[in-house]
Design a protein around this motif. Structure first.
Motif, PDB file in Angstrom:
ATOM      1  N   GLY A 240      -2.087   4.082   9.489  1.00 46.88           N
ATOM      2  CA  GLY A 240      -0.881   3.469   8.963  1.00 46.88           C
ATOM      3  C   GLY A 240      -1.165   2.192   8.207  1.00 46.88           C
ATOM      4  O   GLY A 240      -0.584   1.929   7.149  1.00 46.88           O
ATOM      5  N   PHE A 241      -2.089   1.390   8.740  1.00 48.75           N
ATOM      6  CA  PHE A 241      -2.418   0.109   8.112  1.00 48.75           C
ATOM      7  C   PHE A 241      -2.972   0.321   6.709  1.00 48.75           C
ATOM      8  O   PHE A 241      -2.542  -0.320   5.746  1.00 48.75           O
ATOM      9  CB  PHE A 241      -3.416  -0.645   8.978  1.00 48.75           C
ATOM     10  CG  PHE A 241      -3.856  -1.959   8.399  1.00 48.75           C
ATOM     11  CD1 PHE A 241      -3.034  -3.066   8.474  1.00 48.75           C
ATOM     12  CD2 PHE A 241      -5.090  -2.081   7.776  1.00 48.75           C
ATOM     13  CE1 PHE A 241      -3.441  -4.284   7.914  1.00 48.75           C
ATOM     14  CE2 PHE A 241      -5.498  -3.283   7.231  1.00 48.75           C
ATOM     15  CZ  PHE A 241      -4.669  -4.390   7.301  1.00 48.75           C
ATOM     16  N   LEU A 242      -3.936   1.231   6.582  1.00 49.59           N
ATOM     17  CA  LEU A 242      -4.546   1.481   5.275  1.00 49.59           C
ATOM     18  C   LEU A 242      -3.644   2.341   4.389  1.00 49.59           C
ATOM     19  O   LEU A 242      -3.518   2.091   3.190  1.00 49.59           O
ATOM     20  CB  LEU A 242      -5.896   2.178   5.448  1.00 49.59           C
ATOM     21  CG  LEU A 242      -7.027   1.342   6.038  1.00 49.59           C
ATOM     22  CD1 LEU A 242      -8.243   2.215   6.336  1.00 49.59           C
ATOM     23  CD2 LEU A 242      -7.416   0.204   5.092  1.00 49.59           C
ATOM     24  N   GLY A 243      -3.033   3.351   4.976  1.00 53.08           N
ATOM     25  CA  GLY A 243      -2.258   4.287   4.178  1.00 53.08           C
ATOM     26  C   GLY A 243      -1.033   3.690   3.519  1.00 53.08           C
ATOM     27  O   GLY A 243      -0.622   4.140   2.445  1.00 53.08           O
ATOM     28  N   HIS A 244      -0.440   2.666   4.129  1.00 56.59           N
ATOM     29  CA  HIS A 244       0.759   2.066   3.571  1.00 56.59           C
ATOM     30  C   HIS A 244       0.455   0.891   2.649  1.00 56.59           C
ATOM     31  O   HIS A 244       1.390   0.224   2.165  1.00 56.59           O
ATOM     32  CB  HIS A 244       1.692   1.609   4.702  1.00 56.59           C
ATOM     33  CG  HIS A 244       2.355   2.745   5.412  1.00 56.59           C
ATOM     34  ND1 HIS A 244       2.145   3.019   6.744  1.00 56.59           N
ATOM     35  CD2 HIS A 244       3.219   3.696   4.969  1.00 56.59           C
ATOM     36  CE1 HIS A 244       2.849   4.081   7.090  1.00 56.59           C
ATOM     37  NE2 HIS A 244       3.503   4.513   6.036  1.00 56.59           N
ATOM     38  N   ALA A 245      -0.808   0.617   2.412  1.00 53.00           N
ATOM     39  CA  ALA A 245      -1.181  -0.506   1.551  1.00 53.00           C
ATOM     40  C   ALA A 245      -1.175  -0.093   0.084  1.00 53.00           C
ATOM     41  O   ALA A 245      -1.446   1.057  -0.260  1.00 53.00           O
ATOM     42  CB  ALA A 245      -2.564  -1.026   1.937  1.00 53.00           C
ATOM     43  N   LYS A 246      -0.897  -1.066  -0.792  1.00 53.87           N
ATOM     44  CA  LYS A 246      -1.031  -0.830  -2.233  1.00 53.87           C
ATOM     45  C   LYS A 246      -2.500  -0.640  -2.597  1.00 53.87           C
ATOM     46  O   LYS A 246      -2.845   0.183  -3.449  1.00 53.87           O
ATOM     47  CB  LYS A 246      -0.471  -2.022  -3.020  1.00 53.87           C
ATOM     48  CG  LYS A 246       1.015  -2.224  -2.915  1.00 53.87           C
ATOM     49  CD  LYS A 246       1.442  -3.488  -3.606  1.00 53.87           C
ATOM     50  CE  LYS A 246       1.338  -3.386  -5.100  1.00 53.87           C
ATOM     51  NZ  LYS A 246       2.384  -2.494  -5.665  1.00 53.87           N
TER      52      LYS A 246
END
Length: 350
Positions: A240-246
């Motif tokens: 979630g942390f990486l996947g939701h980042a720009k």
């Protein structure tokens, strides 16, 4: 093939939180088992594996408050490995050079993956003394300080294909993930975020050795409302942390041997903005999976150009180049080449 994997004992395999080497050992071990090999894993007792686990200490040493001498556990592990060496076709070490004196004096097929930086002057005489040790690099750039040792191949890291879910739509923040230390460039990341006025989330651990640096240099920068310091996170939170980042910011200031977080981000579809050092040009495709930059101005421009990149392309490159299955098959190729000839005998007079 009967294969022994010898892991560091600082973290479990896989790690509960941060731990790059132990994470790779886990991915490799499980994929080798899936490919049908008979694998034995020497690791801490809190490790989890489908292989045969030989527990060398009850739990990972970093998280064990009762452990005072970490080296003692590693030396004991080496003794156990050597005692059982004839059970294996090949022994794969992930503990740097600790086993070199023992392996020189034994007749077993072995190889060592070097997971760390090699541009340290103290290492030159050591590797000069042990030129016969078979070694694997994790990037071609990692080899540069030691070009004349016995390299058997470069095997890029890989992670399980289904570990991270692809996310086609970017979020509204930039991400940093890993460890806080001078060479990781967290201060650079904060400056980039401030210049482009985009929130930055930092998920990173602080080792004891870097505590003073964190308190004196990084902590004062965390007061900015754009900066959110989360602390250390585990695998369950990474997707979630990486996947939701720009984008992932990777503003390193050292010759990074590989940079596992770059391919973790790509697996999520998240592009990477990284300073050109170490393995970065080997892992990233400029203008396709991210931007390779040389200074703050380049980085700021790269953030503004993120809409040019395809998150689907990031995922495609991950699946083509950086899966754990590909990594395991590459290592099997290395093992098979090692077994084409018998291990080197101890030189006379050594």
């Amino acid at each position: 093939m009967r294969i022994a994997q010898v892991a560091p004992l600082y973290e479990s395999v896989p790690p509960k939180l941060y731990g790059g080497t132990e994470r790779i050992v886990s991915y490799l071990t499980e994929e080798l088992v899936a490919l049908g090999h008979d694998v034995t894993l020497f690791a801490s007792g809190d490790s989890q594996t489908a292989a045969h686990l030989v527990a060398m200490c009850p739990r990972s040493l970093r998280l064990d408050p009762d452990c005072i001498d970490q080296l003692a556990h590693h030396l004991l592990m080496l003794e156990w490995v050597v005692e059982q060496a004839q059970r294996f076709d090949v022994i794969h070490f992930h503990i740097d050079y600790l086993h070199f004196p023992l392996s020189r004096r034994q007749r077993y097929a072995h190889v060592t993956t070097l997971h760390g930086r090699l541009d340290i002057p103290d290492l030159v005489p050591l590797y000069r003394e042990f030129p016969e040790m078979p070694l694997v690099s994790i990037s071609d750039s990692q080899r540069l300080p030691l070009p004349h040792v016995n390299w058997k191949g470069t095997v890029y890291h890989g992670i399980p294909r289904d570990l991270y879910r692809f996310r086609g739509e970017p979020g509204d923040y930039l991400a940093c993930l890993g460890r806080i230390s001078p060479e990781k460039g967290i201060d650079r990341a904060i400056e980039i975020a401030k210049r482009v006025r985009i929130p930055l989330r930092i998920a990173a651990k602080v080792d004891k050795a870097d505590r003073e640096y964190f308190e004196n240099v990084i902590e004062p920068l965390l007061d900015d409302p754009l900066v959110d310091y989360i602390g250390e996170i585990g695998d369950a939170d990474k997707a979630g942390f990486l996947g939701h980042a720009k984008a992932l910011l990777f503003p390193i200031d050292w010759p990074e041997p590989f940079g596992l977080v770059m391919i973790e981000a790509m697996a999520c579809g998240t592009p990477v903005i990284a300073y050109s050092s170490g393995s970065v040009p080997e892992v990233l495709e400029q203008g396709r999976t991210g931007f390779i930059v040389t200074d703050l101005g380049d980085a700021i421009d790269a953030v503004r150009r993120l809409p040019e990149l395809s998150r689907a392309r990031c995922r495609e490159v991950f699946e083509e180049r950086f899966t754990a299955e590909r990594m395991a098959r590459d290592y099997v190729d290395v093992y098979e080449k090692l077994l084409e000839r018998p291990p080197l005998k101890l030189a006379a007079g050594s």
